[in-house]
Design a protein around this motif. Structure first.
Motif, PDB file in Angstrom:
ATOM      1  N   GLU A   1       3.296   4.797  -4.107  1.00 20.35           N
ATOM      2  CA  GLU A   1       2.296   4.743  -3.563  1.00 20.35           C
ATOM      3  C   GLU A   1       1.531   3.390  -3.172  1.00 20.35           C
ATOM      4  O   GLU A   1       1.587   3.319  -2.282  1.00 20.35           O
ATOM      5  CB  GLU A   1       1.084   6.540  -3.693  1.00 20.35           C
ATOM      6  CG  GLU A   1       1.569   7.102  -3.913  1.00 20.35           C
ATOM      7  CD  GLU A   1       0.452   8.398  -4.027  1.00 20.35           C
ATOM      8  OE1 GLU A   1      -0.839   7.909  -4.762  1.00 20.35           O
ATOM      9  OE2 GLU A   1       0.654   9.677  -3.396  1.00 20.35           O
TER      10      GLU A   1
ATOM     11  N   PHE B   1       4.087   1.044  -1.402  1.00 22.14           N
ATOM     12  CA  PHE B   1       4.656   2.044  -0.032  1.00 22.14           C
ATOM     13  C   PHE B   1       2.825   1.575   0.957  1.00 22.14           C
ATOM     14  O   PHE B   1       3.157   1.263   1.515  1.00 22.14           O
ATOM     15  CB  PHE B   1       3.809   3.438   0.153  1.00 22.14           C
ATOM     16  CG  PHE B   1       4.642   3.841   1.475  1.00 22.14           C
ATOM     17  CD1 PHE B   1       5.780   4.458   1.803  1.00 22.14           C
ATOM     18  CD2 PHE B   1       3.435   4.531   2.503  1.00 22.14           C
ATOM     19  CE1 PHE B   1       6.321   5.474   2.954  1.00 22.14           C
ATOM     20  CE2 PHE B   1       2.971   5.097   3.075  1.00 22.14           C
ATOM     21  CZ  PHE B   1       4.729   5.649   3.988  1.00 22.14           C
TER      22      PHE B   1
ATOM     23  N   GLU C   1       8.654   8.255   7.237  1.00 24.27           N
ATOM     24  CA  GLU C   1       7.794   8.469   6.289  1.00 24.27           C
ATOM     25  C   GLU C   1       8.228   7.868   4.577  1.00 24.27           C
ATOM     26  O   GLU C   1       8.020   7.513   3.972  1.00 24.27           O
ATOM     27  CB  GLU C   1       6.501   8.979   6.182  1.00 24.27           C
ATOM     28  CG  GLU C   1       5.629   7.744   7.412  1.00 24.27           C
ATOM     29  CD  GLU C   1       4.484   8.642   7.400  1.00 24.27           C
ATOM     30  OE1 GLU C   1       3.753   7.724   7.654  1.00 24.27           O
ATOM     31  OE2 GLU C   1       4.477   9.351   7.729  1.00 24.27           O
TER      32      GLU C   1
ATOM     33  N   ALA D   1       9.592   5.862   1.445  1.00 22.69           N
ATOM     34  CA  ALA D   1       9.583   6.363   0.053  1.00 22.69           C
ATOM     35  C   ALA D   1      10.162   6.800  -0.906  1.00 22.69           C
ATOM     36  O   ALA D   1      10.438   6.175  -2.197  1.00 22.69           O
ATOM     37  CB  ALA D   1       8.101   7.336   0.259  1.00 22.69           C
TER      38      ALA D   1
ATOM     39  N   ILE E   1      11.908   2.997  -1.932  1.00 29.15           N
ATOM     40  CA  ILE E   1      10.581   2.189  -2.935  1.00 29.15           C
ATOM     41  C   ILE E   1      11.126   2.726  -4.751  1.00 29.15           C
ATOM     42  O   ILE E   1      11.215   2.043  -4.909  1.00 29.15           O
ATOM     43  CB  ILE E   1       9.564   2.164  -2.323  1.00 29.15           C
ATOM     44  CG1 ILE E   1       9.211   1.689  -1.194  1.00 29.15           C
ATOM     45  CG2 ILE E   1       8.487   2.183  -3.040  1.00 29.15           C
ATOM     46  CD1 ILE E   1       8.011   2.186  -0.508  1.00 29.15           C
TER      47      ILE E   1
END
Length: 306
Positions: free
Chosen positions: A38, A41, A61, A65, A68
């Motif tokens: 998070e 991100f 989105e 995520a 990553i």
């Protein structure tokens, strides 16, 4: 009271496994916190103000995520592989890499990372390069194989081959008799075809493992390879000086091959991805939205595929 507490701990698995609660992924006995993904991100969308708006408009989105989360898993796998094989990257090497890319801004432009993370990313990529350099010249595999024309057929054949060498041999005989592309005892050396070695998961699987995946450039053409690794040979890295001349692409190829070899580390220690990021793709070492969208299949010896 103490006995009851101990029993409760045993039932809950206290101290035996990393907690899935709050974990983006488990890599062996190490957990990657959701907060790590998070934070990465938020950092990248904060660093690029227009990116969040674009992601929202395109509904991507979740894709960012996943990317990553997957790279963070690969970083952890690189650390595990480096620790097991005594590989090291110095701070000076990291600095030189960043300078070669034109500095932190240039190195992370168009990527999923911010300039603040460039040294962490660089270190991981250099560890992958070290891993690839150590093994490119001395890794070979022997495998039995057949082909398939769809994902469903590849899955069925992979499941059958995973039942053992007898079932694999029987399937190969049937497919050969039917005029299909199949055979046994095929040997490949990474050094003889570095570019192919960097693109295929064949070199990153334990003997007995069955792999099923589309052939290079064939994902939309319906040509699948189903292979059972029967032997895997690798040296101790002392033959690095014998690594074939790779020209200008040498660093990229060794890094790509090292990244591929992380699949072997993943198979050995195990990777479990939180459902919030999709499912782990054991062939491409990335995150897919759902099971049916992984690159293919990897079935370790003695395992089954649901």
């Amino acid at each position: 009271m103490i006995v009851a507490l101990l029993a409760a701990c045993l039932l809950a698995g206290c101290g035996s496994q990393p907690s899935r609660v709050g974990s983006a992924a488990l890599v062996g006995d190490q957990a990657i916190p959701v907060s790590t993904v998070e934070q990465r991100f938020e950092a990248v969308v904060r660093d690029r103000p227009r990116l969040r708006e674009q992601l929202e408009q395109q509904g991507r989105e979740d894709e960012l995520a996943r990317q990553i989360a997957a790279f963070t898993v690969r970083q952890k796998l690189a650390d595990v592989a480096a620790g097991r094989q005594n590989l090291h990257v110095s701070e000076q090497e990291v600095t030189e890499w960043v300078q070669q890319q034109g500095g932190p801004e240039a190195a992370t432009e168009g990527t999923i990372f911010t300039p603040a993370e460039v040294r962490s990313v660089a270190r991981s990529l250099l560890l992958m390069r070290e891993l690839g350099s150590k093994h490119l010249s001395n890794t070979s595999v022997v495998f039995d194989y057949t082909s398939a024309t769809s994902r469903a057929e590849a899955k069925r054949k992979a499941q059958r081959m995973a039942r053992g060498p007898e079932q694999a041999a029987e399937l190969i005989r049937e497919d050969k008799a039917a005029g299909g592309s199949a055979g046994s005892g095929r040997e490949l050396s990474a050094a003889n075809s570095p570019s192919f070695a960097a693109r295929t998961p064949l070199f990153a699987a334990e003997p007995g493992t069955v792999l099923a995946f589309p052939g290079p450039g064939q994902r939309s053409a319906g040509q699948w390879l189903v292979a059972r690794i029967t032997e895997r040979h690798t040296g101790n890295g002392e033959g690095q000086s014998d690594t074939p001349s790779l020209g200008r692409q040498g660093a990229q190829l060794t890094q790509a091959f090292g990244a591929r070899l992380l699949g072997l580390t993943a198979q050995r220690v195990g990777v479990e991805l939180s459902p919030r990021y999709g499912v782990w793709d054991p062939l491409e070492l990335t995150a897919a939205p759902e099971k049916g969208q992984t690159t293919g299949f990897r079935i370790p010896e003695g395992s089954s595929l649901s």
